[in-house]
Write an enzyme that holds these catalytic residues in place. Sequence first.
Site, mmCIF file in Angstrom:
data_model
loop_
_atom_site.group_PDB
_atom_site.id
_atom_site.type_symbol
_atom_site.label_atom_id
_atom_site.label_comp_id
_atom_site.label_asym_id
_atom_site.label_seq_id
_atom_site.Cartn_x
_atom_site.Cartn_y
_atom_site.Cartn_z
ATOM 1 N N ASN A 237 0.863 -1.180 0.000
ATOM 2 C CA ASN A 237 0.000 0.000 0.000
ATOM 3 C C ASN A 237 0.905 1.236 0.000
ATOM 4 O O ASN A 237 1.586 1.504 0.982
ATOM 5 C CB ASN A 237 -0.874 -0.047 1.268
ATOM 6 C CG ASN A 237 -1.677 1.217 1.490
ATOM 7 O OD1 ASN A 237 -1.779 2.069 0.618
ATOM 8 N ND2 ASN A 237 -2.251 1.345 2.692
ATOM 9 N N TRP A 238 0.888 1.949 -1.124
ATOM 10 C CA TRP A 238 1.783 3.106 -1.247
ATOM 11 C C TRP A 238 1.229 4.347 -0.558
ATOM 12 O O TRP A 238 1.870 5.401 -0.556
ATOM 13 C CB TRP A 238 2.080 3.386 -2.730
ATOM 14 C CG TRP A 238 2.860 2.274 -3.394
ATOM 15 C CD1 TRP A 238 3.545 1.274 -2.756
ATOM 16 C CD2 TRP A 238 3.034 2.034 -4.794
ATOM 17 N NE1 TRP A 238 4.136 0.444 -3.682
ATOM 18 C CE2 TRP A 238 3.844 0.885 -4.943
ATOM 19 C CE3 TRP A 238 2.589 2.686 -5.948
ATOM 20 C CZ2 TRP A 238 4.206 0.366 -6.185
ATOM 21 C CZ3 TRP A 238 2.956 2.178 -7.192
ATOM 22 C CH2 TRP A 238 3.755 1.038 -7.306
ATOM 23 N N LYS A 239 0.019 4.251 -0.053
ATOM 24 C CA LYS A 239 -0.629 5.390 0.637
ATOM 25 C C LYS A 239 -0.542 6.641 -0.236
ATOM 26 O O LYS A 239 -0.589 6.535 -1.458
ATOM 27 C CB LYS A 239 -0.017 5.575 2.027
ATOM 28 C CG LYS A 239 -0.018 4.269 2.837
ATOM 29 C CD LYS A 239 0.268 4.465 4.282
ATOM 30 C CE LYS A 239 0.304 3.119 4.970
ATOM 31 N NZ LYS A 239 0.502 3.216 6.395
ATOM 32 N N HIS B 179 -8.998 0.064 6.101
ATOM 33 C CA HIS B 179 -7.641 0.317 6.606
ATOM 34 C C HIS B 179 -7.758 1.217 7.835
ATOM 35 O O HIS B 179 -8.609 2.102 7.891
ATOM 36 C CB HIS B 179 -6.772 0.983 5.522
ATOM 37 C CG HIS B 179 -5.338 1.069 5.918
ATOM 38 N ND1 HIS B 179 -4.874 2.046 6.764
ATOM 39 C CD2 HIS B 179 -4.278 0.282 5.620
ATOM 40 C CE1 HIS B 179 -3.564 1.851 6.953
ATOM 41 N NE2 HIS B 179 -3.189 0.791 6.277
ATOM 42 N N GLU C 222 -6.196 3.681 8.820
ATOM 43 C CA GLU C 222 -6.134 5.136 8.572
ATOM 44 C C GLU C 222 -7.476 5.647 8.082
ATOM 45 O O GLU C 222 -7.869 6.776 8.394
ATOM 46 C CB GLU C 222 -4.996 5.443 7.579
ATOM 47 C CG GLU C 222 -3.640 5.292 8.257
ATOM 48 C CD GLU C 222 -2.485 4.938 7.342
ATOM 49 O OE1 GLU C 222 -2.611 5.068 6.105
ATOM 50 O OE2 GLU C 222 -1.434 4.511 7.868
ATOM 51 N N GLU D 103 -4.005 -6.090 11.148
ATOM 52 C CA GLU D 103 -3.027 -5.013 11.252
ATOM 53 C C GLU D 103 -3.195 -4.289 12.581
ATOM 54 O O GLU D 103 -4.010 -3.356 12.685
ATOM 55 C CB GLU D 103 -3.248 -4.003 10.126
ATOM 56 C CG GLU D 103 -3.069 -4.539 8.744
ATOM 57 C CD GLU D 103 -2.669 -3.419 7.789
ATOM 58 O OE1 GLU D 103 -1.532 -3.443 7.323
ATOM 59 O OE2 GLU D 103 -3.481 -2.518 7.571
ATOM 60 N N GLY E 272 3.413 1.654 10.812
ATOM 61 C CA GLY E 272 4.277 2.820 10.622
ATOM 62 C C GLY E 272 5.089 3.190 11.847
ATOM 63 O O GLY E 272 5.673 4.277 11.906
ATOM 64 N N SER F 74 4.593 -2.751 10.117
ATOM 65 C CA SER F 74 6.062 -2.682 10.170
ATOM 66 C C SER F 74 6.750 -3.967 9.714
ATOM 67 O O SER F 74 7.798 -4.329 10.243
ATOM 68 C CB SER F 74 6.529 -2.265 11.572
ATOM 69 O OG SER F 74 6.049 -0.972 11.882
ATOM 70 N N GLY G 45 3.335 -1.234 4.246
ATOM 71 C CA GLY G 45 3.222 0.209 4.048
ATOM 72 C C GLY G 45 4.590 0.729 3.633
ATOM 73 O O GLY G 45 4.981 0.671 2.477
ATOM 74 N N GLY G 46 5.373 1.156 4.613
ATOM 75 C CA GLY G 46 6.685 1.750 4.349
ATOM 76 C C GLY G 46 7.578 0.906 3.455
ATOM 77 O O GLY G 46 8.192 1.414 2.502
HETATM 78 C C1 PEP Z 1 -0.122 -0.276 6.650
HETATM 79 O O1 PEP Z 1 -0.299 0.923 6.572
HETATM 80 O O2 PEP Z 1 -1.035 -1.055 6.333
HETATM 81 C C2 PEP Z 1 1.156 -0.770 7.109
HETATM 82 C C3 PEP Z 1 1.248 -2.036 7.415
HETATM 83 O O3 PEP Z 1 2.170 0.140 7.194
HETATM 84 P P1 PEP Z 1 3.679 -0.166 7.685
HETATM 85 O O4 PEP Z 1 4.150 -1.386 6.960
HETATM 86 O O5 PEP Z 1 4.444 1.056 7.296
HETATM 87 O O6 PEP Z 1 3.619 -0.378 9.152
#
Ligand code: PEP
Length: 258
Positions: A15-17, A98, A100, A170, A176, A215, A236-237
Site C-alpha cells: 500500500n503506497w498510501k 484500513h 487510517e 493489522e 508505521g 512494520s 506500508g513503508g
Molecule cells: C499499513 O499501513 O497497512 C502498514 C502495514 O504500514 P507499515 O508497513 O508502514 O507499518
Amino acid sequence: MACPPVAVAMLVAGNWKMNGTRVSVDALTSALAARAHACEVLVIPPAVFVPQVSAALSGSTVALGSQTVSEFESGAYTGEVSCTMALEFGCRYALVGHSERRALFAESDAQVAAKFAACKATGLVPVLCVGETLEERESGETEAVVFRQVQAVLDACGVGAFADAVLAYEPVWAIGTGKTASPDQAHIMHAALRERLAESNAEIAGGLRILYGGSVNAGNASDLFAERDIDGALLGGAALDAEAFEAICAAADAEMAR
Ligand code: PEP
C-alpha cells in the site's frame, strides 16, 4: 478445535498510501514488474496513479488494487471512486477498513461492511483490514475489537462473502511505528480470526488468506511467514522501496517452497 488453513499462494501487498510522483511510481512499478514470484504480488497506488501503474504492469503478474472504494455505485459523492471505476482501470483488489480510513476519515464498521459488500457485488476482491489500537490491546480488548470489526461484515454480507476475499490483521500500534507484532502475537490473532470464521463455515475459513500488516520489513518477514496462519503481508513503508518489497516477496516464495 483448531481450523487448519488450506495451502493457498501467499500474497504480498504494498500500500503506497499518499506517496509518490509520476517518476518514482514508474521506477518502483517497473522494478516490481520485472521480477517473477511464486507468491502473488499486489501494488496499491494512490488513485491518480492507477492508470499509469496499470499500463506499466501490463504483461506482468503483479496485481493492482485500490486503496479504498466508495460503498455507492455512482452519483454526487465528490472525491470518491466507485468499485466499477476501479475495476475499469485494472484493479482486482481494494482495501477496505484500513485503520487510517477508520481513524482519520471516521469510517464506521457499518460503512466498511457496505464497502466490502460493494466490492463483492462488482467483482473486486476486498482486503478487509482489522486491528486494535495499543490502548485496546493493553486493556485486554484485542479479540473483542477485531471480532467486532469482522462481525460487522459477517452480519452485512454473510460468511459466503469471505470466499475469495482477503483479511488483513493489522494492529494499529504496529503500523508505521517500526514496532512489529511478534510472530507469536500475530499468529494468535490470525488463528483466532480463522477459528471465528470457521464457526460459520470451516471451508471458507480454511481457504481464506489472512495477511499480517504492521512494520513488516525484509528482516522480520521470514519469521512472520513461518507461522502457520500467516498467509502473506500488507506492507506500508517497505512497499515504497523496491529492494525491500522484493526481499519480502522472496521470503514469501521461500516459505511457499518449504
Ligand atoms: C499499513 O499501513 O497497512 C502498514 C502495514 O504500514 P507499515 O508497513 O508502514 O507499518
